[in-house]
Design an enzyme around this catalytic site. Sequence first.
Site, short mmCIF file in Angstrom:
data_model
loop_
_atom_site.label_atom_id
_atom_site.label_comp_id
_atom_site.label_asym_id
_atom_site.label_seq_id
_atom_site.Cartn_x
_atom_site.Cartn_y
_atom_site.Cartn_z
N GLY A 182 5.81 -7.23 -13.89
CA GLY A 182 5.29 -5.97 -14.40
C GLY A 182 6.23 -4.81 -14.12
O GLY A 182 7.30 -4.99 -13.52
N GLN A 183 5.78 -3.62 -14.51
CA GLN A 183 6.70 -2.47 -14.37
C GLN A 183 6.89 -2.04 -12.92
O GLN A 183 8.00 -1.67 -12.53
CB GLN A 183 6.32 -1.33 -15.29
CG GLN A 183 4.89 -0.89 -15.27
CD GLN A 183 4.75 0.56 -15.68
OE1 GLN A 183 5.72 1.21 -16.05
NE2 GLN A 183 3.55 1.09 -15.59
N ILE A 184 5.84 -2.09 -12.10
CA ILE A 184 6.06 -1.78 -10.67
C ILE A 184 6.94 -2.86 -10.05
O ILE A 184 7.86 -2.55 -9.28
CB ILE A 184 4.72 -1.66 -9.91
CG1 ILE A 184 3.92 -0.46 -10.43
CG2 ILE A 184 4.96 -1.51 -8.41
CD1 ILE A 184 2.54 -0.28 -9.82
N ARG A 195 -4.79 0.72 -15.50
CA ARG A 195 -5.72 1.60 -16.22
C ARG A 195 -5.01 2.16 -17.44
O ARG A 195 -3.86 2.55 -17.37
CB ARG A 195 -6.11 2.73 -15.27
CG ARG A 195 -7.16 3.66 -15.80
CD ARG A 195 -7.76 4.46 -14.67
NE ARG A 195 -6.84 5.41 -14.09
CZ ARG A 195 -7.07 6.72 -14.01
NH1 ARG A 195 -8.19 7.21 -14.50
NH2 ARG A 195 -6.21 7.52 -13.46
N GLN A 204 -6.72 -14.86 -4.47
CA GLN A 204 -5.53 -14.49 -3.69
C GLN A 204 -5.88 -14.34 -2.21
O GLN A 204 -5.11 -14.74 -1.34
CB GLN A 204 -4.89 -13.23 -4.27
CG GLN A 204 -4.29 -13.54 -5.66
CD GLN A 204 -3.50 -12.40 -6.28
OE1 GLN A 204 -3.42 -11.31 -5.73
NE2 GLN A 204 -2.93 -12.66 -7.44
N VAL A 263 -1.78 -2.84 -4.10
CA VAL A 263 -1.36 -1.73 -4.97
C VAL A 263 -2.21 -1.74 -6.25
O VAL A 263 -2.58 -0.70 -6.76
CB VAL A 263 0.14 -1.85 -5.31
CG1 VAL A 263 0.56 -0.79 -6.32
CG2 VAL A 263 0.99 -1.76 -4.04
N GLY A 264 -2.51 -2.94 -6.73
CA GLY A 264 -3.25 -3.08 -7.99
C GLY A 264 -4.62 -2.43 -7.90
O GLY A 264 -5.35 -2.62 -6.92
N ASP A 321 -0.25 8.98 -3.18
CA ASP A 321 -1.01 10.24 -3.16
C ASP A 321 -0.47 11.16 -2.06
O ASP A 321 -0.34 12.37 -2.25
CB ASP A 321 -2.50 9.93 -2.93
CG ASP A 321 -2.99 8.83 -3.84
OD1 ASP A 321 -3.07 9.07 -5.05
OD2 ASP A 321 -3.24 7.71 -3.36
N HIS A 348 -8.32 5.76 -3.43
CA HIS A 348 -7.20 6.04 -4.34
C HIS A 348 -7.80 6.22 -5.74
O HIS A 348 -7.78 5.32 -6.57
CB HIS A 348 -6.17 4.91 -4.33
CG HIS A 348 -5.14 5.10 -5.40
ND1 HIS A 348 -4.24 6.13 -5.41
CD2 HIS A 348 -4.88 4.39 -6.53
CE1 HIS A 348 -3.48 6.06 -6.48
NE2 HIS A 348 -3.86 5.02 -7.18
P1 NAD Z 1 1.92 -4.07 -15.42
O1 NAD Z 1 0.86 -4.39 -16.43
O2 NAD Z 1 3.24 -3.59 -15.86
O3 NAD Z 1 2.15 -5.33 -14.52
C1 NAD Z 1 1.11 -6.07 -13.98
C2 NAD Z 1 1.60 -7.48 -13.85
O4 NAD Z 1 0.62 -8.22 -13.14
C3 NAD Z 1 1.81 -8.19 -15.21
O5 NAD Z 1 3.13 -8.71 -15.26
C4 NAD Z 1 0.76 -9.28 -15.19
O6 NAD Z 1 1.20 -10.46 -15.85
C5 NAD Z 1 0.59 -9.50 -13.69
N1 NAD Z 1 -0.65 -10.17 -13.31
C6 NAD Z 1 -1.88 -10.02 -13.87
N2 NAD Z 1 -2.75 -10.85 -13.26
C7 NAD Z 1 -2.07 -11.49 -12.29
C8 NAD Z 1 -2.42 -12.46 -11.34
N3 NAD Z 1 -3.66 -12.95 -11.26
N4 NAD Z 1 -1.46 -12.93 -10.50
C9 NAD Z 1 -0.21 -12.46 -10.57
N5 NAD Z 1 0.19 -11.55 -11.48
C10 NAD Z 1 -0.73 -11.07 -12.31
O7 NAD Z 1 1.24 -3.05 -14.38
P2 NAD Z 1 1.98 -2.09 -13.34
O8 NAD Z 1 2.28 -0.81 -13.99
O9 NAD Z 1 3.05 -2.86 -12.65
O10 NAD Z 1 0.76 -1.79 -12.33
C11 NAD Z 1 0.21 -2.78 -11.53
C12 NAD Z 1 -1.05 -2.27 -10.85
O11 NAD Z 1 -0.74 -1.22 -9.93
C13 NAD Z 1 -2.09 -1.66 -11.78
O12 NAD Z 1 -3.38 -2.06 -11.34
C14 NAD Z 1 -1.93 -0.16 -11.59
O13 NAD Z 1 -3.10 0.54 -11.93
C15 NAD Z 1 -1.67 -0.14 -10.12
N6 NAD Z 1 -1.09 1.09 -9.57
C16 NAD Z 1 -1.52 1.49 -8.33
C17 NAD Z 1 -0.99 2.63 -7.74
C18 NAD Z 1 -1.47 3.08 -6.38
O14 NAD Z 1 -1.05 4.19 -5.96
N7 NAD Z 1 -2.28 2.37 -5.64
C19 NAD Z 1 -0.02 3.36 -8.42
C20 NAD Z 1 0.42 2.92 -9.68
C21 NAD Z 1 -0.13 1.78 -10.24
C1 LMR Z 2 -1.52 6.17 -10.01
O1 LMR Z 2 -2.09 6.81 -9.13
O2 LMR Z 2 -0.49 6.58 -10.59
C2 LMR Z 2 -2.08 4.84 -10.42
O3 LMR Z 2 -3.10 4.45 -9.56
C3 LMR Z 2 -2.42 4.78 -11.84
C4 LMR Z 2 -3.79 5.31 -12.13
O4 LMR Z 2 -4.56 4.58 -12.74
O5 LMR Z 2 -4.10 6.45 -11.73
#
Ligand code: NAD
Ligand code: LMR
Length: 329
Positions: A15-17, A93, A113, A130-131, A160, A188
Amino acid sequence: MARTPVTVTVTGAAGQIGYALLFRIASGHLLGNDVPVRLRLLEITPALKAAEGTAMELDDCAFPLLAGIDITDDARAAFDGVNVALLVGARPRTAGMERGDLLSANGGIFKPQGEAINAGAADDVRVLVVGNPANTNALIAASHAPDVPSSRFTAMTRLDHNRAKTQLAKKAGVTVNDITNLTIWGNHSATQYPDIFNAKVNGRNAAEVVNDQAWLEGDFIPTVAKRGAAIIEARGASSAASAANAAIDHVYSWVNGTPEGDWVSAAIASDGSYGVPEGIISSFPVTSNGGEWEVVQGLEISDFSRSRIDASVAELVEERDAVRALGLI
Ligand code: NAD
Ligand code: LMR
């Protein structure tokens, strides 16, 4: 003598993160520039090829600290012997969606997991979720890992925290280096409470330095709390590089300690401190010493702060009750 590599598992590695995170882990930013790492990339089956592509690029960097890369769609294999688990993979989201909507979509990911971590992780495992919804996903994972101390399951509010630091520094006309003792309380989510009443600007009380309640309520708090949505609106995708950076900061502080006199924010299992119900994974002011988070005790909480903290904690309690009703914990 060469050190034994630390096994770091990243879920959602394609994914992108993941893309913003893996290269920094491999170059020593997560644990230290003298700590070799072995990467385990967990992805869903359709994304394995993309993960392989990222692994090819990691190879092409010839990172001296990178001891190896394994790619799998099997959670048991991914978490076998893991020391640091970064649970990033989830459904992000999208515009107009609140985190509550994600509970059932993501809950199913974090139960297996948690079970896999329970079955095979190393004794010193440290987990950062993080997810989103990160706090409640961490609660789900922890509740399926009864043999792992609940203190090892954390969720990320460091992004944050970093966002709040920059906003406060801009308002005070200083740099982030001059800001200390900030706290993110609660979830969060948009209910989180970034607290400047205990923060300092060059050692002086930040609320007094700023002295602007209208800015605090009408600008600072909503800007920090809704920054995730603002990034989605602007970029068309949720924050990635800043989220990866915060994950690096969180684990680095956890493992290597926090600076004397300062603290950071992390969502950890509540021990009842500050009236937060025990067991809820809520953000607190924390220090780390010897690899364990500790809640900073004895901070003064005004009525204003109390009502904001209570509102965010109430949301966490609702999320807990919702996943309980879904049979996820
Ligand atoms: P993304 O869609 O680019 O990547 C997510 C990846 O997870 C995808 O490659 C997908 O195939 C994979 N995935 C899905 N289900 C899976 C599983 N069961 N096992 C392993 N891999 C799996 O998303 P992203 O932009 O990388 O964001 C990931 C998560 O982080 C999102 O939930 C996003 O909301 C969250 N996020 C949290 C924060 C925070 O501050 N806590 C900040 C930014 C994003
Ligand atoms: C963020 O804080 O950037 C992520 O958690 C993405 C979101 O859904 O707010």
